[in-house]
Each structure stands twice: as C-alpha cells, then as structure tokens.
Design an enzyme around this catalytic site. Structure first.
Site, PDB file in Angstrom:
ATOM      1  N   ASN A   1     -29.542  25.399  33.440  1.00 16.05           N
ATOM      2  CA  ASN A   1     -30.680  24.792  34.131  1.00 16.05           C
ATOM      3  C   ASN A   1     -31.679  25.833  34.618  1.00 16.05           C
ATOM      4  O   ASN A   1     -32.546  25.515  35.438  1.00 16.05           O
ATOM      5  CB  ASN A   1     -30.185  23.956  35.316  1.00 16.05           C
TER       6      ASN A   1
ATOM      7  N   GLU B   1     -36.752  26.915  25.178  1.00 16.09           N
ATOM      8  CA  GLU B   1     -35.302  26.748  25.352  1.00 16.09           C
ATOM      9  C   GLU B   1     -34.524  27.852  24.618  1.00 16.09           C
ATOM     10  O   GLU B   1     -33.390  28.149  24.965  1.00 16.09           O
ATOM     11  CB  GLU B   1     -34.849  25.363  24.880  1.00 16.09           C
TER      12      GLU B   1
ATOM     13  N   HIS C   1     -41.616  18.893  28.320  1.00 13.23           N
ATOM     14  CA  HIS C   1     -40.454  19.423  29.034  1.00 13.23           C
ATOM     15  C   HIS C   1     -40.354  20.948  28.872  1.00 13.23           C
ATOM     16  O   HIS C   1     -40.181  21.682  29.850  1.00 13.23           O
ATOM     17  CB  HIS C   1     -39.182  18.733  28.536  1.00 13.23           C
TER      18      HIS C   1
ATOM     19  N   LYS D   1     -24.885  15.846  26.944  1.00 13.49           N
ATOM     20  CA  LYS D   1     -25.563  15.203  28.071  1.00 13.49           C
ATOM     21  C   LYS D   1     -26.389  14.035  27.549  1.00 13.49           C
ATOM     22  O   LYS D   1     -27.111  14.178  26.558  1.00 13.49           O
ATOM     23  CB  LYS D   1     -26.482  16.195  28.789  1.00 13.49           C
TER      24      LYS D   1
ATOM     25  N   GLU E   1     -20.136  20.634  33.605  1.00 15.91           N
ATOM     26  CA  GLU E   1     -20.981  21.310  34.591  1.00 15.91           C
ATOM     27  C   GLU E   1     -20.347  21.351  35.982  1.00 15.91           C
ATOM     28  O   GLU E   1     -20.966  21.015  36.993  1.00 15.91           O
ATOM     29  CB  GLU E   1     -22.358  20.640  34.654  1.00 15.91           C
TER      30      GLU E   1
ATOM     31  N   HIS F   1     -38.554  20.589  36.444  1.00 11.75           N
ATOM     32  CA  HIS F   1     -38.538  19.123  36.601  1.00 11.75           C
ATOM     33  C   HIS F   1     -39.544  18.692  37.661  1.00 11.75           C
ATOM     34  O   HIS F   1     -40.190  17.647  37.526  1.00 11.75           O
ATOM     35  CB  HIS F   1     -37.138  18.636  36.990  1.00 11.75           C
TER      36      HIS F   1
ATOM     37  N   ARG G   1     -21.930  25.983  33.648  1.00 18.27           N
ATOM     38  CA  ARG G   1     -22.905  25.283  32.798  1.00 18.27           C
ATOM     39  C   ARG G   1     -24.237  25.085  33.524  1.00 18.27           C
ATOM     40  O   ARG G   1     -25.284  24.952  32.886  1.00 18.27           O
ATOM     41  CB  ARG G   1     -22.344  23.937  32.314  1.00 18.27           C
TER      42      ARG G   1
ATOM     43  N   HIS H   1     -35.207  24.848  35.374  1.00 25.74           N
ATOM     44  CA  HIS H   1     -35.280  23.387  35.355  1.00 25.74           C
ATOM     45  C   HIS H   1     -35.566  22.771  36.720  1.00 25.74           C
ATOM     46  O   HIS H   1     -36.140  21.683  36.778  1.00 25.74           O
ATOM     47  CB  HIS H   1     -33.989  22.793  34.769  1.00 25.74           C
TER      48      HIS H   1
ATOM     49  N   LYS I   1     -25.147  28.547  23.855  1.00 23.95           N
ATOM     50  CA  LYS I   1     -24.860  27.296  24.575  1.00 23.95           C
ATOM     51  C   LYS I   1     -23.440  26.824  24.281  1.00 23.95           C
ATOM     52  O   LYS I   1     -22.751  26.316  25.167  1.00 23.95           O
ATOM     53  CB  LYS I   1     -25.894  26.227  24.204  1.00 23.95           C
TER      54      LYS I   1
ATOM     55  N   ARG J   1     -17.520   0.344  25.241  1.00 25.15           N
ATOM     56  CA  ARG J   1     -16.857   1.453  25.966  1.00 25.15           C
ATOM     57  C   ARG J   1     -16.873   2.774  25.194  1.00 25.15           C
ATOM     58  O   ARG J   1     -16.085   3.677  25.487  1.00 25.15           O
ATOM     59  CB  ARG J   1     -15.421   1.088  26.355  1.00 25.15           C
TER      60      ARG J   1
END
Ligand code: GLY
Length: 359
Positions: free
Chosen positions: A239, A185, A258, A143, A231, A246, A235, A242, A221, A121
């Site tokens: 992206n 980035e 990426h 993330k 997010e 993506h 936030r 992205h 960031k 957990r």
C-alpha cells in the site's frame, strides 16, 4: 515469448503467465478443462476493441451464456452492479465447478473476483488483466472489492484466482495515460523493496523493457503475497502511496486515475519520510524526479482535481482501512527499496505537511 511466475500459497498455488500471446499460450492449462463452463465478465471497452482476439483465443471452451459486459470506471464497483452480474450468472445456470473469466482492468477484476467469491459460496475465477496496472498489481493476490460512498474498496473479500493471464497484446490499445498510470505500480515494487530495480528503471527512462520490469514487479508481489496472503503484516507494504493516493483519488472525484494518485502518493510518502528524518532527502528527490520524468505528476497543485484541501485529505486518511486503534497507519520509507509500516503518525504534523505540499 511468455514466462510463468508461481504464486506459492502451499496447497492453493497458482500461476501468472506473462507475455505477448499469453492468452493463446494458456489454453492447454488445466483450468480450461472441457467439462467446465465459463461466464465471461468483460470490460465493455475491451470487448469492443479485442473481440476478435478473445473469441479466437477462447474458441472451443464452453460458454455459459453471452459475455457479461462491465461498464467502464470505478462507479461499476457498486452493490447494484454486483447484483446485476450475480443475477446474470444465475440466469446462465453457472454451477459450482464452473468458472468466471475476468477480462479487463482493475475494476473488472475486482468486481468479477468478488462475484465469483460470492456465487454459490465461491467458484473459480481466472483473471485476464488488460491494463498495465491490473497486470502489475490488482489481478495478482486475490483482493476483490466494491466501493462505498465512504471510500474505495471498503467491502470485499480475499479470493485468489486459479490462474492469471497477463497478455501484453492487450496493451497495444491502452491509452498512454493509462500506461503511465500502470507503470506507477511497477515503480512501487522497486520503491518498497528493490533498490537495484529502481536503478534499472531510472536507466531505462520509463516503460522500456516492459515485460522484464513487469515480471520483476509480479515476482516481487508474489513473494509478499506468499508470506502474508491476508495482509496481517508485511503485505500492507504494497500500500505504499495508497493512503495519500486514495485520499487524492476520492477528492479528485474521478479526475485522477488510480495509478496517477498512487504515484503522487508515493512521492508524498517519500517526502514525508524525509521530513520526519527517516529517509535521506536525496532519495525522496530521486523518487519525485523519476516519477516526473516518466510523466507522472507529483506536484499536488498540478494534479487533475486540484486544488485539494489538506483538511479533507486528512479526514479521508483517518478512515483508511489499514488504520488500527484509531491511529493513521502509513507506509513510509527509510530509503529507496526500504519501505516500512509506520503506526505513530501525528495527525497535526501530517496536516501541516499536507498544507505545505498543497501550496
Ligand atoms: N494492491 C495491494 C495488494 O494487493 O495487496
């Protein structure tokens, strides 16, 4: 010289230590307390290249079993690999007070972060990014994810690291293509919210003054993550590029890194913003020009994986996890340093734009 940036999440704040020799400099940090055992999850390639540095820097910490090597590439972000890693962690007898050291790029960080979040957990993870892309973006902010046949990063949780160590010494062996992809980035931070930083990046003609630019990008960031950790709102600006990126990355089936996909995606986001009359043409040209000069390809027909299908790209964009109420959500810009979230995308118009760009 190393520098420290705080990610301020109230009671759960943590540091990012950046600079050459950061791994050695971080050793007195309280996360390395003596009663704790560590499982090392390391990118197989990094383990080979940097075994000496890692072993020397981590001498004296109590290891729970052998280092667990993560294969290279997005394919490692799978349920199968996650199960293998969790099984190895159980075999090592890792307890809840113990921790994971994630040493590698975005793939290792995402998988190790998710494994740490799920193990008994949730146990601590210390992110030690070894690529420019993971230093500038993915290691910070919590993330974690694995991929699904339907798309990238569709299964995951937020699990903040207890420390991030961005040691620039790892970059000495990073291939030029990966350096450029990571630089995308850094540019992203400027394009979202710091026009002066973009002017600095243009003046430095690429990845010069790397530590300063990297630190600015991480600090940028840090502010966004502190304001919106999970997010729910702002936030999503991170992206930028992205949703287009993506789609390109998935269509290119492994041929695009990426950061390369994000770079082309950012150019598309600015071009689309200009087409909608939201952003000056001149800004979109500046963005494309800087990316091209840095060696980041923005012409879709010249990208690895081309030719792309506008219809397939749109279909992928329809499944993006940022979408809400069935509408495609894009991060667009009113200018350099002024990104915003745009919810009213007309799919037919977007398709025409993609067709124009692909020709
Ligand atoms: N990579 C985007 C974020 O961390 O939110």
């Amino acid at each position: 010289m190393t520098e420290t940036i705080a990610i301020d999440l109230g009671g759960r704040s943590y540091d990012v230590i950046v600079g050459e020799g950061a791994l050695e400099a971080a050793r007195p940090h309280s996360v390395f307390r003596s009663e704790r055992r560590f499982a090392i999850l390391v990118d197989a390639h990094v383990a080979q290249l940097h075994a000496k540095k890692i072993t020397a820097a981590l001498a004296g910490i109590s290891l729970a079993g052998e280092a667990i090597e993560i294969p290279d590439g997005e394919r490692a972000k799978s349920f199968g690999q996650l199960e293998t890693v969790l099984g190895r962690m159980l075999d090592c007898g890792l307890e809840r007070g113990d921790a994971v050291l994630a040493i590698g790029g975005g793939v290792t960080g995402d998988l190790a972060g998710l494994a740490a979040a799920l193990y008994k957990r949730g146990i601590d993870v210390i992110q030690i990014p070894t690529t420019l892309l993971s230093m500038a973006d993915s290691s910070v902010g919590g993330k974690t994810a694995i991929n699904m046949p339907q798309g990238k990063n569709l299964v995951g949780v937020f699990h903040q690291p207890s420390l991030v160590i961005a040691d620039l010494a790892f970059l000495s062996t990073l291939p030029g293509r990966q350096m450029k992809a990571g630089y995308a980035e850094i540019i992203k931070a400027a394009l979202i919210g710091d026009a002066d930083m973009f002017t600095d990046l243009e003046a430095s003609k690429g990845p010069d003054h790397l530590q300063a630019h990297l630190k600015t990008a991480i600090a940028f960031k840090a502010k966004i993550v502190a304001a919106d950790e999970r997010e729910a709102g702002s936030r999503a600006l991170l992206n930028l590029g992205h949703t287009f990126g993506h789609a390109l990355e998935s269509e290119a089936a492994g041929q695009l890194l990426h950061g390369e996909a994000v770079a082309a995606g950012m150019a598309l986001a600015f071009d689309y913003s200009a087409r909608l009359g939201l952003c000056p043409e001149a800004d979109a040209k500046r963005v494309g020009g800087h990316l091209q000069r840095t060696g980041l390809e923005t012409r879709l027909s010249a990208l690895p994986g081309a030719p792309f299908s506008a219809e397939s790209m749109l279909e992928r964009m329809r499944h993006d996890k940022k979408n809400s109420g069935g509408a495609i959500r894009l991060v667009l810009a009113r200018g350099i340093g002024n990104a915003f979230i745009h919810d009213q995308t007309d799919p037919a118009d977007l398709l025409n734009f993609l067709k124009d760009q692909i020709q």
